[in-house]
Write a protein that holds these residues in place. Structure first.
Motif, PDB file in Angstrom:
ATOM      1  N   ARG A 113       0.801  -1.214   0.000  1.00  0.00           N
ATOM      2  CA  ARG A 113       0.000   0.000   0.000  1.00  0.00           C
ATOM      3  C   ARG A 113       0.839   1.272   0.000  1.00  0.00           C
ATOM      4  NH1 ARG A 113      -5.354  -1.083   1.188  1.00  0.00           N
ATOM      5  NH2 ARG A 113      -5.647  -3.274   1.699  1.00  0.00           N
ATOM      6  N   ARG A 114       2.147   1.128   0.013  1.00  0.00           N
ATOM      7  CA  ARG A 114       2.981   2.319   0.108  1.00  0.00           C
ATOM      8  C   ARG A 114       3.667   2.661  -1.191  1.00  0.00           C
ATOM      9  NH1 ARG A 114       5.693   3.279   5.671  1.00  0.00           N
ATOM     10  NH2 ARG A 114       4.192   2.328   7.066  1.00  0.00           N
ATOM     11  N   VAL A 115       3.813   1.678  -2.062  1.00  0.00           N
ATOM     12  CA  VAL A 115       4.548   1.934  -3.300  1.00  0.00           C
ATOM     13  C   VAL A 115       3.628   1.608  -4.476  1.00  0.00           C
ATOM     14  CG1 VAL A 115       6.784   1.417  -2.284  1.00  0.00           C
ATOM     15  CG2 VAL A 115       5.506  -0.399  -3.389  1.00  0.00           C
ATOM     16  N   PRO A 116       3.920   2.164  -5.654  1.00  0.00           N
ATOM     17  CA  PRO A 116       3.128   1.831  -6.832  1.00  0.00           C
ATOM     18  C   PRO A 116       3.202   0.328  -7.126  1.00  0.00           C
ATOM     19  CG  PRO A 116       4.778   3.532  -7.331  1.00  0.00           C
ATOM     20  CD  PRO A 116       5.013   3.080  -5.935  1.00  0.00           C
ATOM     21  N   GLY A 117       2.180  -0.176  -7.816  1.00  0.00           N
ATOM     22  CA  GLY A 117       2.102  -1.608  -8.102  1.00  0.00           C
ATOM     23  C   GLY A 117       3.330  -2.144  -8.803  1.00  0.00           C
ATOM     24  N   TRP A 118       3.866  -1.385  -9.765  1.00  0.00           N
ATOM     25  CA  TRP A 118       5.023  -1.891 -10.503  1.00  0.00           C
ATOM     26  C   TRP A 118       6.221  -2.054  -9.577  1.00  0.00           C
ATOM     27  CZ3 TRP A 118       9.424   1.019 -10.354  1.00  0.00           C
ATOM     28  CH2 TRP A 118       9.295   2.378 -10.080  1.00  0.00           C
ATOM     29  N   MET A 119       6.310  -1.154  -8.576  1.00  0.00           N
ATOM     30  CA  MET A 119       7.472  -1.256  -7.687  1.00  0.00           C
ATOM     31  C   MET A 119       7.331  -2.483  -6.769  1.00  0.00           C
ATOM     32  SD  MET A 119       9.159   1.458  -5.044  1.00  0.00           S
ATOM     33  CE  MET A 119       9.409   2.892  -6.030  1.00  0.00           C
ATOM     34  N   HIS A 120       6.100  -2.768  -6.390  1.00  0.00           N
ATOM     35  CA  HIS A 120       5.876  -3.951  -5.560  1.00  0.00           C
ATOM     36  C   HIS A 120       6.203  -5.221  -6.347  1.00  0.00           C
ATOM     37  CE1 HIS A 120       3.410  -7.022  -3.413  1.00  0.00           C
ATOM     38  NE2 HIS A 120       4.067  -6.477  -2.396  1.00  0.00           N
ATOM     39  N   THR A 121       5.763  -5.247  -7.608  1.00  0.00           N
ATOM     40  CA  THR A 121       6.118  -6.386  -8.455  1.00  0.00           C
ATOM     41  C   THR A 121       7.637  -6.451  -8.630  1.00  0.00           C
ATOM     42  OG1 THR A 121       4.032  -6.069  -9.619  1.00  0.00           O
ATOM     43  CG2 THR A 121       5.666  -7.506 -10.670  1.00  0.00           C
ATOM     44  N   GLY A 122       8.240  -5.276  -8.846  1.00  0.00           N
ATOM     45  CA  GLY A 122       9.704  -5.215  -9.009  1.00  0.00           C
ATOM     46  C   GLY A 122      10.424  -5.720  -7.773  1.00  0.00           C
ATOM     47  N   ALA A 123       9.905  -5.363  -6.575  1.00  0.00           N
ATOM     48  CA  ALA A 123      10.533  -5.840  -5.339  1.00  0.00           C
ATOM     49  C   ALA A 123      10.453  -7.361  -5.269  1.00  0.00           C
ATOM     50  CB  ALA A 123       9.850  -5.208  -4.130  1.00  0.00           C
ATOM     51  N   THR A 124       9.292  -7.921  -5.721  1.00  0.00           N
ATOM     52  CA  THR A 124       9.147  -9.382  -5.727  1.00  0.00           C
ATOM     53  C   THR A 124      10.171 -10.021  -6.668  1.00  0.00           C
ATOM     54  OG1 THR A 124       6.785  -9.011  -5.370  1.00  0.00           O
ATOM     55  CG2 THR A 124       7.463 -11.237  -5.950  1.00  0.00           C
ATOM     56  N   VAL A 125      10.356  -9.390  -7.842  1.00  0.00           N
ATOM     57  CA  VAL A 125      11.360  -9.895  -8.790  1.00  0.00           C
ATOM     58  C   VAL A 125      12.740  -9.880  -8.130  1.00  0.00           C
ATOM     59  CG1 VAL A 125      12.568  -9.458 -10.958  1.00  0.00           C
ATOM     60  CG2 VAL A 125      10.106  -9.084 -10.826  1.00  0.00           C
TER      61      VAL A 125
END
Lengths: 337, 454
Positions: B118-130
């Motif tokens: 909920r704190r970062v844009p969706g792409w960044m959350h996906t990027g963090a998962t990557v």
């Protein structure tokens, strides 16, 4: 790979990298462990949740600095690594027990369904933090006196253990002042005020004991002109402590002004104390036994690590800043969604 | 017992405990990425629900992996000072690269992956998962590079008893590295496949039959059905590679005491090291020659060629059979599950579901058994041909090692119990969480707190 630095310089570069990692660890995991030490002082379970939440996104990366520091000791100064870890075998094992309990308690307390179960992991969190802080202080004390095992030296190590635990609770309280609000923040100010005295006493204690214990260190600090050139260090420490005492008397201020200052003041104290120790021991890596050069690994191997470190460390710094920005501001409850 | 044996038991206990958790996180990171990408692509909440449940399993496993990994980084020095003195110039940089390229990456982005939705844009959350998935895999890469070098060392020279690096390319790409890395990565995927299937089957049986549970169950079964046979093939290639470079290990795995042709494939026996023969042997004639040399008369080196320099036979022999046995079970269960999924539109018979629950940690058994085969199989060497285990041990007194060993064993037993209990408790109460916007149980997923400052 051919060394791209003169072989004599490499050990100094690695000693600096290692010192930076250990300092980063002491500051960063210092506040994590400090928050753990303060956990029993919290008023209730929501307050404990908030305290843990303030360090939740950070603790893992913070602890990695310990792995890097020990890793650098291991790879750059293998002989010293063997000597130090053999001398500190038991406290290292106990520290690992503490860090393990603390680390898993984060996860297990968050997943507990019963309050008594959660309380059990709260105790593990506190106990683990306490054990890690005390053993780290004990090891510092043993190291400072060159692993001397006379009763007086062991007493010094015991005092050092308590001193480090107090220093960690100070920086932990300073962190909570920054990251929390309301009653918890006010309580954190009181905790910081209380522990600052212990910190000051600890710094004085180590500063007096080391020159008395070692003639070499005495001369390093008190011979002319060193004594003049080094005078700013204790004076800055003194000024910082006085400033923090004054600041903590007035916090929290309207509009939460200066909320970050105690933490950065604590970081300043940690850095000054660390620099003082480093000056006392340079060029020894095992006090009075092994110098950096005697303990260093082969230049080819150091070079290839350095090449990697120079590329990767700035990247690590960049994404660490990113993480601190994402989780900046006041601590919120941790949610997985 | 002498200090060397105790130091080995202590290190083995620690490393065995440690590997359980990377075995999960390496592949689970990529599975989470798969869930996240499916959610991004379809917008179907079931994928995100599955992500939310499994990210908790990931977080818990990761924490246990971190703390036991830190312990290991110290034990290299406390238990094996000779290792770093003699081959530190090789092992040091490889470990340093692991810390620099993997540990910080995964540790930092884990925070964003777990708490940043909920704190970062969706792409960044996906990027963090990557990045977390990539970090765990990098970590596996470096540690397997080092481990493979210890099995099949090259690219170094010995000067005054100390190994010095000559060719880093050769050190990283040793002959056994590609096989070992592939074998371990697939082992992790299979461990996760059965964990996914097992916990999901448990939820299903408990009446928790949401679409997120079905999708995780399906993912686990498909992974098992596809990867279990692939693993058998890769394992066979790894075995042939071992035969070329470490024939003594293969001889111990096969329980083959004499160099000869028509070596039988021993299904069961009790190797007797004193008599140098197998007791109660049940075997398929010429089987091992066929597998290892691809002809019935193929001559396979036996243990007689390595007397005094081969590993203890019984543990390697039995661990190998446990690994292969669990592997065959995995193929059977994966295919049976896949058959039912295709034929019955996802209706799995309760008996099979119970089977999957029982096999939740089958991957752990196979992974541990496989590591025992390869690590005990390398003995008496720590680094093949370069350094023996006995020469690497430290000067710590046996009593001290024993007391810390007891401490570690107690701790690990407690943590393992707490871990397994917590996974099943998470699975039991997952149903209590209402749909994707669930507030959840107040003790674990706290309700959103309105920001204090408006």
């Amino acid at each position: 790979m051919t060394p791209f630095l003169p072989p004599d310089v490499l050990p100094i570069v690695f000693a600096a990298l290692m010192a930076a990692s250990v300092l980063a660890y002491v500051v960063l995991d210092g506040f994590d462990l400090g928050v753990g030490l303060l956990l029993p002082q919290a008023a209730d379970e929501p307050e404990r949740d908030r305290m843990v939440a303030s360090i939740g996104p950070f603790w893992d990366a913070n602890e990695t600095w310990l792995v890097l520091g020990v890793g650098l000791l291991l790879v750059a100064f293998p002989t010293a690594h063997g000597a130090i870890l053999t001398a500190l075998y038991l406290p290292v094992a106990l520290m690992l027990l503490g860090l393990t309990l603390r680390g898993v308690a984060f996860e297990f307390r968050a997943k507990a369904t019963e309050l008594h179960d959660k309380r059990r992991w709260d105790h593990a969190f506190f106990g683990g933090s306490l054990l890690a802080a005390l053993t780290q202080g004990w090891m510092l004390g043993r190291y400072v006196l060159g692993f001397d095992d006379a009763p007086a030296a062991l007493a010094f190590a015991a005092l050092s253990a308590i001193g480090v635990a107090i220093a960690y609770s100070f920086i932990g309280a300073a962190w909570l002042i920054w990251r929390c609000e309301g009653a918890l923040q006010r309580r954190a100010v009181a905790w910081a005020r209380r522990s600052l005295w212990g910190v000051a006493l600890g710094i004085v204690g180590v500063s007096v004991a080391t020159p008395l214990a070692s003639e070499r260190i005495f001369h390093r600090w008190f011979d002319f002109p060193n004594v003049m050139l080094l005078a700013p260090m204790p004076l800055m420490t003194l000024a910082l402590v006085a400033g923090l005492v004054a600041l903590l008397r007035h916090l929290p201020l309207p509009g939460d002004a200066l909320r970050r200052l105690p933490f950065w003041g604590a970081v300043g104290l940690f850095c000054l104390s660390f620099a003082g120790l480093a000056w006392s021991f340079f060029p020894y890596i095992v006090p009075e036994q092994l110098t950096l050069w005697q303990a260093a690994a082969a230049p080819e191997s150091l070079s290839i690590i350095l090449a990697g470190a120079l590329v990767v460390l700035p990247v690590i710094a960049a994404y660490t800043v990113l993480a601190w920005r994402v989780f900046g501001g006041k601590a919120m409850d941790l949610r997985y969604d | 017992m002498d200090a060397t044996v105790l130091a080995r038991i202590q290190f083995a206990a620690n490393i065995s405990f440690h590997i359980l958790f990377p075995a999960i996180t390496i592949a689970l990171g990529w599975v989470l990425l798969f869930f996240k990408l499916r959610f991004n692509a379809t917008g179907d909440a079931k994928w995100m629900d599955a992500y939310r449940f499994w990210v908790k399993v990931f977080a818990l496993s990761f924490a246990l992996g971190v703390v036991s990994g830190i312990t290991m980084s110290f034990q290299f020095g406390t238990n094996w000072p000779g290792f770093m003195e003699r081959v530190g110039n090789i092992a040091g940089p490889l470990l340093a690269y692991e810390v620099l390229t993997a540990f910080f990456l995964e540790a930092t982005f884990l925070g964003i992956m777990l708490f940043g939705y909920r704190r970062v844009p969706g792409w960044m959350h996906t990027g963090a998962t990557v990045l977390v998935a990539f970090g765990t895999t990098m970590s596996a890469f470096w540690i397997l590079v080092l481990n493979s070098w210890m099995h099949t060392p090259q690219g170094h020279e010995i000067r005054e008893g100390v190994a010095h690096a000559v060719d880093w390319w050769a050190i990283v790409f040793t002959p056994s590295m590609p096989y070992r890395l592939a074998h371990m990565l697939i082992a992790s995927a299979l461990t996760v496949a059965f964990l996914l299937a097992g916990l999901s089957a448990y939820r299903w049986l408990k009446g928790d039959r949401g679409p997120d549970v079905a999708v995780a169950l399906r993912t686990g079964i498909v992974m098992a059905a596809v990867l279990a046979p692939v693993q058998a093939f890769v394992g066979d290639l790894h075995g042939l590679n071992t035969l070329e470079h470490q024939p003594a290990k293969v001889a111990a795995m096969e329980g083959n005491w004499e160099t000869r042709g028509h070596v039988p494939l021993v299904l069961f026996a009790i190797p007797d090291e004193a008599a140098r023969e197998n007791r109660f042997e049940i075997s398929i004639p010429s089987g091992a020659s066929l597998i290892l040399k691809h002809e019935a008369a193929g001559v396979v080196p036996g243990l007689n060629e390595f007397e005094g320099l081969h590993p203890p036979v019984a543990p390697v022999f039995f661990a190998f059979r446990v690994m292969v046995g669990v592997g065959l079970l995995m193929i059977a269960m994966g295919w049976t599950g896949a058959w039912f999924l295709r034929r019955r539109r996802g209706e799995l018979p309760p008996l099979l579901l119970r089977g999957f629950v029982a096999a939740t940690f089958a991957g752990w058994v196979a992974t541990l058994a496989g590591w025992y085969v390869t690590e005990i199989g390398r003995q008496p060497w720590l680094v093949t041909g370069v350094l023996t285990t006995a020469d690497a041990v430290g000067p710590i007194a046996a009593g001290t090692v024993l007391s810390t060993l007891v401490m570690y064993l107690t701790l690990y037993a407690l943590l393992l119990f707490a871990y397994v209990a917590t996974l099943f408790r998470l699975a039991r109460k997952a149903k209590a969480l209402p749909g994707s916007e669930g507030g959840g149980n107040p003790l674990t997923l706290a309700r959103p707190v309105p920001a204090a400052k408006a």
